[in-house]
Write an enzyme that holds these catalytic residues in place. Structure first.
Site, PDB file in Angstrom:
ATOM      1  N   HIS A 308       8.169  -3.626  -0.093  1.00 38.90           N
ATOM      2  CA  HIS A 308       7.004  -2.791   0.212  1.00 38.90           C
ATOM      3  C   HIS A 308       5.993  -3.590   1.013  1.00 38.90           C
ATOM      4  O   HIS A 308       5.860  -4.799   0.817  1.00 38.90           O
ATOM      5  CB  HIS A 308       6.345  -2.269  -1.079  1.00 38.90           C
ATOM      6  N   ASP A 365      11.175   5.184  -3.551  1.00 38.14           N
ATOM      7  CA  ASP A 365      12.355   5.841  -3.000  1.00 38.14           C
ATOM      8  C   ASP A 365      13.653   5.442  -3.714  1.00 38.14           C
ATOM      9  O   ASP A 365      14.666   6.127  -3.586  1.00 38.14           O
ATOM     10  CB  ASP A 365      12.497   5.510  -1.511  1.00 38.14           C
TER      11      ASP A 365
HETATM   12  N1  CMX Z   1      16.259  -5.737   2.158  1.00 36.44           N
HETATM   13  C1  CMX Z   1      16.480  -6.802   2.971  1.00 36.44           C
HETATM   14  N2  CMX Z   1      15.520  -7.476   3.604  1.00 36.44           N
HETATM   15  C2  CMX Z   1      14.270  -7.082   3.374  1.00 36.44           C
HETATM   16  C3  CMX Z   1      13.961  -6.020   2.514  1.00 36.44           C
HETATM   17  C4  CMX Z   1      15.011  -5.327   1.907  1.00 36.44           C
HETATM   18  N3  CMX Z   1      14.816  -4.270   1.116  1.00 36.44           N
HETATM   19  N4  CMX Z   1      12.613  -5.866   2.479  1.00 36.44           N
HETATM   20  C5  CMX Z   1      12.111  -6.807   3.309  1.00 36.44           C
HETATM   21  N5  CMX Z   1      13.117  -7.536   3.845  1.00 36.44           N
HETATM   22  C6  CMX Z   1      13.009  -8.569   4.846  1.00 36.44           C
HETATM   23  C7  CMX Z   1      12.423  -7.990   6.116  1.00 36.44           C
HETATM   24  O1  CMX Z   1      13.414  -7.330   6.879  1.00 36.44           O
HETATM   25  C8  CMX Z   1      11.827  -9.197   6.782  1.00 36.44           C
HETATM   26  O2  CMX Z   1      12.865  -9.925   7.408  1.00 36.44           O
HETATM   27  P1  CMX Z   1      12.696 -10.420   8.948  1.00 36.44           P
HETATM   28  O3  CMX Z   1      11.383 -11.144   9.004  1.00 36.44           O
HETATM   29  O4  CMX Z   1      13.883 -11.268   9.166  1.00 36.44           O
HETATM   30  O5  CMX Z   1      12.657  -9.173   9.783  1.00 36.44           O
HETATM   31  C9  CMX Z   1      11.348 -10.024   5.603  1.00 36.44           C
HETATM   32  O6  CMX Z   1      12.062  -9.538   4.446  1.00 36.44           O
HETATM   33  C10 CMX Z   1       9.871  -9.905   5.345  1.00 36.44           C
HETATM   34  O7  CMX Z   1       9.517  -8.510   5.262  1.00 36.44           O
HETATM   35  P2  CMX Z   1       8.407  -8.053   4.222  1.00 36.44           P
HETATM   36  O8  CMX Z   1       7.111  -8.648   4.644  1.00 36.44           O
HETATM   37  O9  CMX Z   1       8.885  -8.347   2.846  1.00 36.44           O
HETATM   38  O10 CMX Z   1       8.433  -6.485   4.371  1.00 36.44           O
HETATM   39  P3  CMX Z   1       7.627  -5.565   5.393  1.00 36.44           P
HETATM   40  O11 CMX Z   1       6.265  -5.374   4.869  1.00 36.44           O
HETATM   41  O12 CMX Z   1       7.776  -6.074   6.788  1.00 36.44           O
HETATM   42  O13 CMX Z   1       8.460  -4.210   5.293  1.00 36.44           O
HETATM   43  C11 CMX Z   1       9.580  -2.456   4.155  1.00 36.44           C
HETATM   44  C12 CMX Z   1       8.356  -3.377   4.170  1.00 36.44           C
HETATM   45  C13 CMX Z   1       9.400  -1.419   3.050  1.00 36.44           C
HETATM   46  C14 CMX Z   1       9.704  -1.726   5.540  1.00 36.44           C
HETATM   47  C15 CMX Z   1      10.846  -3.317   3.907  1.00 36.44           C
HETATM   48  O14 CMX Z   1      10.738  -3.925   2.633  1.00 36.44           O
HETATM   49  C16 CMX Z   1      12.127  -2.518   3.990  1.00 36.44           C
HETATM   50  O15 CMX Z   1      12.673  -2.349   5.096  1.00 36.44           O
HETATM   51  N6  CMX Z   1      12.658  -2.008   2.827  1.00 36.44           N
HETATM   52  C17 CMX Z   1      13.833  -1.184   2.810  1.00 36.44           C
HETATM   53  C18 CMX Z   1      13.526   0.226   3.288  1.00 36.44           C
HETATM   54  C19 CMX Z   1      12.664   0.982   2.269  1.00 36.44           C
HETATM   55  O16 CMX Z   1      12.910   0.978   1.086  1.00 36.44           O
HETATM   56  N7  CMX Z   1      11.627   1.699   2.775  1.00 36.44           N
HETATM   57  C20 CMX Z   1      10.786   2.508   1.902  1.00 36.44           C
HETATM   58  C21 CMX Z   1       9.340   2.101   1.953  1.00 36.44           C
HETATM   59  C22 CMX Z   1       8.557   2.937   0.980  1.00 36.44           C
HETATM   60  C23 CMX Z   1       7.127   3.102   1.387  1.00 36.44           C
HETATM   61  O17 CMX Z   1       6.715   2.640   2.469  1.00 36.44           O
HETATM   62  O18 CMX Z   1       6.410   3.742   0.607  1.00 36.44           O
END
Ligand code: CMX
Length: 428
Positions: A308, A365
């Protein structure tokens, strides 16, 4: 004056007093600085908006007014809209008045159905929802009154009228979209004896199980709002700040919600769980599941439902859905897999990429789709519509309060690369 209108008026007075106090203490004080990384990185973490409907604490999750998710998850969506827009729960009389008012406004014009029925059969249900709202824009009370000449202090009152009309029609609109897109096209009429979520459950015509109506109530409560900076709420506010009426603003917000990085993510989670079911059956071994998760990560994909942008703990909305599932859907194969993922995925994500994943815990989700699956709602493309029906409450409340507080048009400054380069080379 209706109780909700009076409640909003009182809330606006309280909020305005707080803002007067804030301005008196330091209108020019600096509370946030922007880095170049943030300018190019989606303004993440930049404090640049005030939103008083709800806030998300990284460790305790969604709060509406001073209430935590645990404290409001047993309420009706109507009570939640009251809370979002007035800062207080309604008493029984105010709730009944509000529900009655919504019921009287529930009829959807025939021309909206004509628009929706004329679309291509593969049109996405979110496109239909957004278009359905937009098709009714000529009904905007705000627009009509604005054209006659409206004082700025009255904007919120007519925006509340538009909000009531939109909210009243949403369950019927969403259910009608379901029937046109996935059913036989026959619409189930609105029942004035049922409440807002009860009507949605009934008009969807999927299940007579009381659990399904309970799930719709919970679903509409838990998705109602998530601060002001997320894509859909912010879009809706930006559009409304130009005094485009609420029909334009709600439709715009829904268009943002339709994106795979935002509202559409929920359907990916159930797809993921069903893939696991197809591969490994009802009760996959935890080691097998661990190996599968690692394979997915190694192929560069994300694990849907985990992580998140703001939260740093298990989303309390996930916990509320899980508790519902334990009580109502414990035998469902998707629910069982979702639970097993919860015991396997966080530990993997904690260590993944040297701890780069900011939040290894599940978001809302990760569980919602499994519960919908239990009651037979398996059309993934419809899930974001349910999310949208709920989130429109937040769009409406945020816009009513912003207009009531006289907030101006939103217009941040953008800069060119050349400007940034000069800023970096010329000190000061
Ligand atoms: N699986 C694998 N890798 C993940 C991950 C996951 N569920 N969540 C984060 N990461 C990775 C990111 O891809 C990022 O990698 P890179 O720098 O190599 O691109 C790294 O961890 C750091 O990201 P973060 O700061 O932890 O996460 P963000 O704030 O950038 O993104 C989110 C948040 C939700 C888009 C991301 O965790 C994700 O893609 N999750 C899976 C999809 C999902 O469940 N979306 C629903 C969101 C619900 C909502 O917004 O309410």
């Amino acid at each position: 004056m209706s109780d909700i209108k009076e409640g909003i008026q009182n809330h606006l007075l309280e909020l305005q007093l707080e803002i007067d106090d804030i301005f008196a203490k330091g209108r020019d004080s600096v509370v946030s600085e922007v880095t170049i990384g943030q300018i190019y990185g989606g303004m993440r973490g930049l404090i640049a908006l005030a939103c008083n409907t709800s806030y998300v604490d990284p460790y305790s999750g969604l709060h509406i007014s001073e209430y935590t998710t645990d404290e409001f998850s047993d309420k009706l969506p109507e009570e939640i809209f009251f809370l979002l827009s007035t800062g207080k729960f309604p008493d029984r009389k105010s709730l009944a008045e509000f529900q009655n008012d919504l019921s009287l406004r529930a009829t959807i014009p025939q021309y909206t159905w004509n628009v929706l029925r004329s679309l291509h059969k593969d049109t996405h249900p979110m496109t239909m929802l957004s278009l359905g709202i937009l098709s009714m824009e000529n009904e905007s009370v705000f627009k009509k009154e604005y054209q006659k000449g409206l004082k700025k202090s009255e904007y919120w009152e007519y925006t509340l009228e538009d909000a009531m009309n939109i909210l009243a029609k949403l369950p019927g609109l969403a259910a009608g979209i379901y029937q046109i897109r996935f059913g036989d096209g026959n619409l189930i009429p609105h029942d004035s004896n049922l409440d807002w979520s009860g009507n949605l459950a009934n008009m969807l015509g999927i299940s007579n199980d009381k659990g399904f109506a309970d799930l719709m109530r919970l679903y509409l409560v838990l998705h109602c709002d998530h601060e002001g900076g997320n894509v859909s709420a912010f879009t809706s506010r930006v559009v409304n700040s130009a005094l485009s009426d609420l029909y334009y603003a709600v439709s715009a917000g829904l268009n943002g919600l339709a994106g795979p990085l935002h509202g559409l993510a929920n359907q990916e989670c159930l797809r993921f769980i069903l893939e696991i079911h197809d591969k490994f059956g009802d009760d996959p071994d935890e080691d097998v599941l661990r190996a599968y998760i690692l394979d997915i990560l190694n192929s560069g994909k994300v694990i849907p439902g985990y992580g998140h942008a703001v939260l740093r703990v298990t989303d309390p909305r996930f916990t509320a859905f899980m508790n519902f599932g334990e009580a109502n859907c414990a035998s469902n194969h998707c629910f069982k897999i979702a639970k097993k993922l919860f015991s396997v995925v966080p530990d993997i994500l904690i260590h993944y990429k040297g701890g780069k994943v900011a939040n290894p815990w599940p978001n809302v989700d990760a569980m919602s789709g499994s519960l919908l699956n239990h009651y037979g709602l398996n059309e993934f493309d419809f899930y974001t519509v349910l999310f949208g029906v709920s989130r429109v409450m937040g769009f409406c409340a945020q816009n009513i309060l912003a207009l009531g507080l006289g907030q101006p048009i939103i217009r941040p400054k953008s800069v060119t690369n050349r400007w940034v380069l000069e800023k970096l080379t010329v000190p000061g």
